[in-house]
Design a protein around this motif. Structure first.
Motif, PDB file in Angstrom:
ATOM      1  N   ILE A   1      -9.980   1.197  -0.667  1.00  0.00           N
ATOM      2  CA  ILE A   1      -9.245   1.833  -1.858  1.00  0.00           C
ATOM      3  C   ILE A   1     -10.116   2.502  -2.755  1.00  0.00           C
ATOM      4  O   ILE A   1      -9.836   3.590  -3.172  1.00  0.00           O
ATOM      5  CB  ILE A   1      -8.367   0.793  -2.528  1.00  0.00           C
ATOM      6  CG1 ILE A   1      -7.152   0.343  -1.331  1.00  0.00           C
ATOM      7  CG2 ILE A   1      -7.982   1.409  -3.676  1.00  0.00           C
ATOM      8  CD1 ILE A   1      -6.296  -0.643  -1.985  1.00  0.00           C
TER       9      ILE A   1
ATOM     10  N   LEU B   1      -0.415   3.151  -3.346  1.00  0.00           N
ATOM     11  CA  LEU B   1      -1.239   4.244  -3.166  1.00  0.00           C
ATOM     12  C   LEU B   1      -0.843   5.601  -2.802  1.00  0.00           C
ATOM     13  O   LEU B   1       0.247   5.604  -1.938  1.00  0.00           O
ATOM     14  CB  LEU B   1      -2.052   3.573  -1.798  1.00  0.00           C
ATOM     15  CG  LEU B   1      -3.496   4.110  -1.745  1.00  0.00           C
ATOM     16  CD1 LEU B   1      -4.562   3.939  -2.935  1.00  0.00           C
ATOM     17  CD2 LEU B   1      -4.263   3.544  -0.552  1.00  0.00           C
ATOM     18  N   GLY B   2      -1.547   6.476  -3.325  1.00  0.00           N
ATOM     19  CA  GLY B   2      -1.106   7.888  -3.026  1.00  0.00           C
ATOM     20  C   GLY B   2      -1.283   8.451  -1.599  1.00  0.00           C
ATOM     21  O   GLY B   2      -2.364   7.972  -0.724  1.00  0.00           O
ATOM     22  N   PRO B   3      -0.895   9.506  -1.229  1.00  0.00           N
ATOM     23  CA  PRO B   3      -1.442  10.306  -0.044  1.00  0.00           C
ATOM     24  C   PRO B   3      -2.900  10.793  -0.350  1.00  0.00           C
ATOM     25  O   PRO B   3      -3.389  10.917  -1.553  1.00  0.00           O
ATOM     26  CB  PRO B   3      -0.539  11.398   0.222  1.00  0.00           C
ATOM     27  CG  PRO B   3      -0.158  11.764  -1.369  1.00  0.00           C
ATOM     28  CD  PRO B   3      -0.025  10.505  -1.906  1.00  0.00           C
TER      29      PRO B   3
ATOM     30  N   ARG C   1      -2.047   6.452   3.468  1.00  0.00           N
ATOM     31  CA  ARG C   1      -1.966   5.264   2.630  1.00  0.00           C
ATOM     32  C   ARG C   1      -2.338   3.968   3.286  1.00  0.00           C
ATOM     33  O   ARG C   1      -2.719   3.082   2.498  1.00  0.00           O
ATOM     34  CB  ARG C   1      -0.635   5.297   2.370  1.00  0.00           C
ATOM     35  CG  ARG C   1      -0.045   6.185   1.155  1.00  0.00           C
ATOM     36  CD  ARG C   1       1.540   6.125   0.895  1.00  0.00           C
ATOM     37  NE  ARG C   1       1.885   6.851   0.135  1.00  0.00           N
ATOM     38  CZ  ARG C   1       2.528   8.140  -0.031  1.00  0.00           C
ATOM     39  NH1 ARG C   1       2.687   8.367   1.451  1.00  0.00           N
ATOM     40  NH2 ARG C   1       2.959   8.759  -0.709  1.00  0.00           N
TER      41      ARG C   1
ATOM     42  N   GLN D   1     -11.619   5.440  -1.219  1.00  0.00           N
ATOM     43  CA  GLN D   1     -10.583   6.519  -1.078  1.00  0.00           C
ATOM     44  C   GLN D   1     -10.088   7.146  -2.555  1.00  0.00           C
ATOM     45  O   GLN D   1      -9.778   8.456  -2.565  1.00  0.00           O
ATOM     46  CB  GLN D   1      -9.152   6.039  -0.344  1.00  0.00           C
ATOM     47  CG  GLN D   1      -8.117   6.951   0.082  1.00  0.00           C
ATOM     48  CD  GLN D   1      -7.188   6.471   1.088  1.00  0.00           C
ATOM     49  OE1 GLN D   1      -7.756   5.752   1.851  1.00  0.00           O
ATOM     50  NE2 GLN D   1      -6.071   6.863   1.305  1.00  0.00           N
TER      51      GLN D   1
ATOM     52  N   ARG E   1       7.132   4.918  -5.783  1.00  0.00           N
ATOM     53  CA  ARG E   1       5.705   4.847  -5.974  1.00  0.00           C
ATOM     54  C   ARG E   1       4.987   5.461  -7.473  1.00  0.00           C
ATOM     55  O   ARG E   1       4.232   5.074  -8.005  1.00  0.00           O
ATOM     56  CB  ARG E   1       4.914   5.385  -4.945  1.00  0.00           C
ATOM     57  CG  ARG E   1       3.441   5.335  -4.841  1.00  0.00           C
ATOM     58  CD  ARG E   1       2.798   6.270  -3.750  1.00  0.00           C
ATOM     59  NE  ARG E   1       2.796   7.453  -4.036  1.00  0.00           N
ATOM     60  CZ  ARG E   1       2.004   8.006  -4.921  1.00  0.00           C
ATOM     61  NH1 ARG E   1       0.922   7.270  -5.531  1.00  0.00           N
ATOM     62  NH2 ARG E   1       1.964   9.383  -5.114  1.00  0.00           N
TER      63      ARG E   1
ATOM     64  N   THR F   1      -2.856  -5.400  -4.071  1.00  0.00           N
ATOM     65  CA  THR F   1      -2.621  -5.546  -2.552  1.00  0.00           C
ATOM     66  C   THR F   1      -3.069  -6.755  -2.210  1.00  0.00           C
ATOM     67  O   THR F   1      -2.629  -7.484  -1.252  1.00  0.00           O
ATOM     68  CB  THR F   1      -3.514  -4.159  -1.960  1.00  0.00           C
ATOM     69  OG1 THR F   1      -2.669  -3.219  -2.406  1.00  0.00           O
ATOM     70  CG2 THR F   1      -3.288  -4.363  -0.277  1.00  0.00           C
TER      71      THR F   1
ATOM     72  N   LEU G   1       0.717  -1.124  -0.214  1.00  0.00           N
ATOM     73  CA  LEU G   1      -0.055   0.037  -0.008  1.00  0.00           C
ATOM     74  C   LEU G   1       0.892   1.213  -0.016  1.00  0.00           C
ATOM     75  O   LEU G   1       0.336   2.106  -0.577  1.00  0.00           O
ATOM     76  CB  LEU G   1      -0.878  -0.090   1.121  1.00  0.00           C
ATOM     77  CG  LEU G   1      -2.082  -1.172   1.173  1.00  0.00           C
ATOM     78  CD1 LEU G   1      -2.881  -0.791   2.526  1.00  0.00           C
ATOM     79  CD2 LEU G   1      -3.074  -0.395  -0.120  1.00  0.00           C
ATOM     80  N   ALA G   2       1.838   1.143   0.658  1.00  0.00           N
ATOM     81  CA  ALA G   2       3.077   2.223   0.635  1.00  0.00           C
ATOM     82  C   ALA G   2       3.537   2.738  -0.728  1.00  0.00           C
ATOM     83  O   ALA G   2       3.725   4.066  -1.159  1.00  0.00           O
ATOM     84  CB  ALA G   2       3.980   2.255   1.819  1.00  0.00           C
TER      85      ALA G   2
END
Length: 899
Positions: free
Chosen positions: A387, A337-339, A342, A390, A509, A844, A333-334
């Motif tokens: 996700i 996935l962006g801010p 995360r 989000q 990322r 993920t 996920l780090a």
């Protein structure tokens, strides 16, 4: 649909308006549920592995109630002659008394010896602690072993001799009176009458003494049979064909010249905790100095012992899998996935898992291999919902909305679609409820509950947390600002390395995101370039997969599915090596009168036919030396053997009356008040073998039970036991594998039709869903990954995962088309935004499923590997086939639209 959308928005709005209480309540509920889940006991029984609705299960439960549960077996390895022909036999007798819960009185040495069944002067002192605890717990329904068998055999012979002597004296008295009357009728005097009577009586007594003498000579006895008499013991235990070779008919007590067996049938009403304690006490008793035998060792094994060892392994696996899944998914996920936040999807998934297993604990459930497998699967599914919401939130924030408003916009635009996908996925998983196996049904129920909780948490706690984030940095400032904040918080000595690490993670990322987007563009372009050809190829591959799936190797040997280093499994291997067998299968017989000679004769005939069918030769050698899957075990017909004459009812009843309870209750149960039938068993010892071979053997036994006209009138006979249930369950799993997949597909179609009320919108997402079951089967066959009994869940699981991807992507496409975009524009937008989130959740999810590969239990490890392969194939397949399906659907249902 509008009503559902409004309800979801209201729920999300309330959560966004009250973020503090919502998050606090979520954390508190998660903590309480997690504490409750920690109290889950591992499943030590076998009920979750078998079809409880089957007649075989009911008959097996009846057999347990009458004769006890599957036995805990104590293998005593040592020289057989030394064990039974010396004072070691009294040590075995005391151990058997201890395991049976016969606790001697401390103050009365004679009572101690009598309670243990041992005539041993001078025995005194308190019983060993394990024996005292066994007497208190009283876990054994019946215990039978070599020393008790010999001791009770001696007592039985003495009782029979006493009864024969009394009968002979009565016959002599009658002969005396008849002879005296005959002499008086001839006119003889009183002295002659007495002389004639004494002669007749003497003749009867001499005949009796001669029979006794002949019996003693044939058995090698010089006096009354006693446990301490080596000649008597030798005549019972050893065959005439070889020195030190035990009789094959007593293989369940004396399996080889180097071992004896003690069987402890536990009470079926024991709880899991009591069963576990009983096994530990049996182990402790065998380790007591009082029962130590020189040059001999004890091995405790049997089905309950293996189940208990596997339960301990499951408890360990649950913790290991959770930690591995957390670490792997957090790292993924780090990167993908962006801010902001995360790791928020992972937190939502963990809370969903905690609540799911907390409810399982509150409902009195237990941990099984299937419920342990639920953990990474549920986390993978739950992450996807968080996700997707989000991703919608981030879109709204980038469009200029403040976080609280963006959260509501994400609920309005994303929640109905994600809720539909979750509902359809839950419907596919609910199809597992059609499985006859409780463990598979429990797998489905847990996942359905977890899916519902995960969606609810993503909608409430997830959006509440997102609504609290600060303003998003401008483009290009995010990584530098984040690194600057990390550097400011870190000590000066590590500020630079921390900042550099953060920068590297951000760059990685970004590279991963660009590669994923580039891959998506290439897949989309290839699919739209030739949609018809894409679908034809996809269909052909799916058909090939469905055919290949019938040829994929299925591992059904329990020894290959559990940890090889499991001590209980090593003990089973040792038991089978020493005795030739390791389990038991029975023919349970019920009859109005089990002492009817015709019933006993039929039971003996069935027993011999079964043994003949598997090639067992009773007169040739012991079970260890014969390469047969079955060997004889303790059975009612054994009690009346020894001559060629068919036993009469009077003799049968007389023998049963003379049998000690410890032995008779292992083979026969007479009807009591309120019961109609007597019950008995024909028992066979069975080797560990793959379930498919075991099924063939069970079916062969069933054939013999029904052969030659079947049982006598009024008699019912059924093949029972855990091996029977396991073999039938495995066959059922393999037989309904595709049935469950079809049921899951039908459930998804019904949900989508009910929600969309449009055949096109409902059926288009089903195309890649249906094809996915064939694609995954083809890939598994090509790479040679074997399946196992847990693979019965794969069809529904693949459908559930594909449903999420397909429904969410197609819904986003429909949304973009409704805004006026062309087919190509709508697909590009859907892939650039929702497709990226789907890829992120898919990657993920793959990482979460991959956690199972770290398991020491091969059944879970192979299941994880298979699921990783399936998920990767499904993700790629949906991204390629769905655009082609949508394009062709446009041509059929929307002819005026231009691509």
């Amino acid at each position: 649909m509008r009503t559902a959308r409004a309800a979801l928005v209201r729920i999300a709005a309330w959560a966004v308006e009250h973020p503090g209480p919502v998050l606090a309540a979520t954390v508190l509920a998660a903590l309480v549920a997690a504490i409750g889940a920690l109290g889950l006991d591992p499943e030590t029984g076998t009920e979750s592995l078998v079809d409880r609705d089957s007649r075989a299960y009911e008959a097996t439960e009846e057999r347990k109630r009458d004769f006890g549960d599957d036995p805990v077996v104590v293998l005593v390895r040592g020289d057989l002659e030394q064990l039974v022909l010396t004072e070691d036999v009294t040590t075995l007798l005391m151990l058997e008394g201890c395991l049976a819960g016969n606790l001697p009185a401390e103050e009365d040495p004679a009572a101690q010896a009598a309670a243990a069944g041992v005539v041993q002067p001078g025995v005194s002192g308190p019983a060993p602690e394990p024996c005292a605890r066994l007497a208190e717990l009283d876990p054994a329904a019946v215990v039978y072993g070599p020393a008790t068998f010999l001791d009770q055999s001696a007592r039985r012979i003495q009782e029979l001799l006493g009864a024969e002597a009394q009968s002979a004296y009565r016959q002599a008295r009658r002969a005396y009176l008849r002879a005296a009357r005959g002499a008086r009728a001839q006119g003889l005097g009183s002295e002659d009458q007495q002389r004639a009577g004494r002669a007749a009586a003497q003749e009867v007594l001499v005949a009796f003494e001669q029979r006794v003498a002949d019996l003693a000579v044939s058995a090698g006895l010089t006096g009354l049979p006693r446990l301490e008499d080596p000649r008597f013991v030798s005549s019972v235990v050893f065959a005439d064909r070889g020195e030190g070779e035990p009789r094959a008919r007593f293989a369940y007590l004396f399996p080889s010249p180097t071992s004896v067996l003690i069987s402890v049938r536990l009470r079926p009403d024991l709880s899991d905790g009591e069963r576990r304690e009983a096994i530990e006490l049996i182990r402790a008793a065998t380790a007591e100095p009082a029962f130590r035998i020189e040059d001999a060792e004890y091995v405790v094994s049997g089905v309950p012992v293996v189940a208990e060892g596997l339960a301990d392994a499951i408890s360990h696996e649950a913790l290991v899998l959770l930690l591995v899944a957390l670490a792997v998914m957090a790292a993924v996920l780090a990167l993908v996935l962006g801010p902001p936040l995360r790791l928020l999807p992972l937190a939502i998934a963990l809370v969903a898992a905690a609540l799911t297993f907390g409810f399982l604990a509150a409902a009195g459930g237990t941990l099984t291999m299937a419920s342990v497998a639920v953990l990474p699967v549920l986390i993978g599914l739950a992450v996807d919902y968080a996700i997707q919401l989000q991703a919608r939130f981030v879109e709204s924030v980038r469009a200029g909305l403040r976080p609280p408003r963006a959260a509501l916009e994400a609920a309005a635009r994303g929640a109905p679609v994600i809720g539909t996908a979750a509902l359809a996925a839950a419907a596919a998983l609910a199809a597992l409820g059609l499985s006859p196996i409780p463990q598979v049904r429990g797998f489905g129920v847990l996942l359905v509950a977890g899916v519902a909780l995960a969606f609810a948490l993503a909608l409430t706690a997830g959006l509440a947390a997102l609504s609290l984030v600060g303003p998003r940095p401008r483009s290009g400032e995010g990584r530098s600002a984040g690194a600057g904040r990390l550097g400011a918080l870190a000590p000066a000595a590590v500020a630079a390395p921390v900042a550099n690490a953060a920068a590297r993670i951000g760059a990685a990322r970004a590279r991963i995101g660009e590669r994923v987007r580039a891959l998506g563009r290439r897949l989309l372009g290839a699919s739209l370039a030739a949609p018809a050809a894409t679908l034809l190829i996809a269909a052909a591959l799916a058909v090939c997969g469905w055919v290949a799936g019938t040829r994929t190797e299925v591992i059904s040997d329990l020894r290959e599915l559990v940890p090889r280093e499991l001590p209980a499994l090593r003990d089973v291997d040792e038991l089978q090596e020493e005795t030739g067998v390791s389990g038991e299968v029975d023919i349970a017989v019920s009859a109005p009168d089990i002492t009817e000679p015709a019933v006993v004769a039929w039971m003996g005939d069935v027993r011999e036919r079964v043994l003949d069918r598997v090639g067992f030769e009773a007169a040739e050698s012991s079970c260890v030396e014969q390469d047969t899957p079955l060997c004889p075990s303790i059975s009612l017909p054994d009690l009346f053997g020894g001559d060629d004459a068919e036993p009469g009812r009077r003799r049968i009843r007389r023998i049963l009356e003379l049998l000690p309870p410890y032995f008779s209750q292992a083979v026969v149960s007479r009807a009591t008040e309120g019961e109609d039938d007597d019950r008995a068993v024909i028992a066979f010892a069975i080797k560990v073998m793959p379930f498919d071979e075991q099924k063939e053997l069970i079916d062969a036994i069933r054939d013999e039970v029904g052969a030659a006209g079947g049982p006598p009138d009024g008699v019912r006979a059924e093949v029972v036991g855990l091996p029977v249930l396991a073999a039938d369950a495995n066959a059922a799993l393999q037989g309904n594998h595709y049935l469950l997949a079809l049921a899951g597909l039908a459930a998804v179609a019904a949900v989508l039709l009910a929600v969309y009320r449009s055949p096109r919108r409902a059926l288009v997402p089903l195309v890649p869903i249906a094809f996915a079951t064939g694609w995954t089967a083809l890939v598994l066959w090509l790479v040679g990954v074997p399946l196992n009994p847990m693979s019965a869940t794969l069809g529904a699981l693949v459908i559930a995962i594909t449903t999420e991807f397909s429904v969410i992507l197609s819904a986003r496409y429909e949304e973009e088309r409704a805004r006026g975009g062309s087919l190509g524009e709508a697909l590009r937008t859907a892939y650039a935004r929702t497709g990226t989130a789907v890829a992120a959740s898919g990657i993920t999810g793959i990482a979460g499923f991959a956690a199972l590969i770290a398991s020491d239990i091969r059944m879970l490890r192979d299941f994880g590997l298979v699921t990783v392969i399936d998920l990767a194939v499904v993700l790629a397949g949906v991204l390629i086939v769905l655009p082609a399906t949508l394009a062709l659907a446009e041509r059929v249902f929307g002819p005026g639209r231009q691509a």
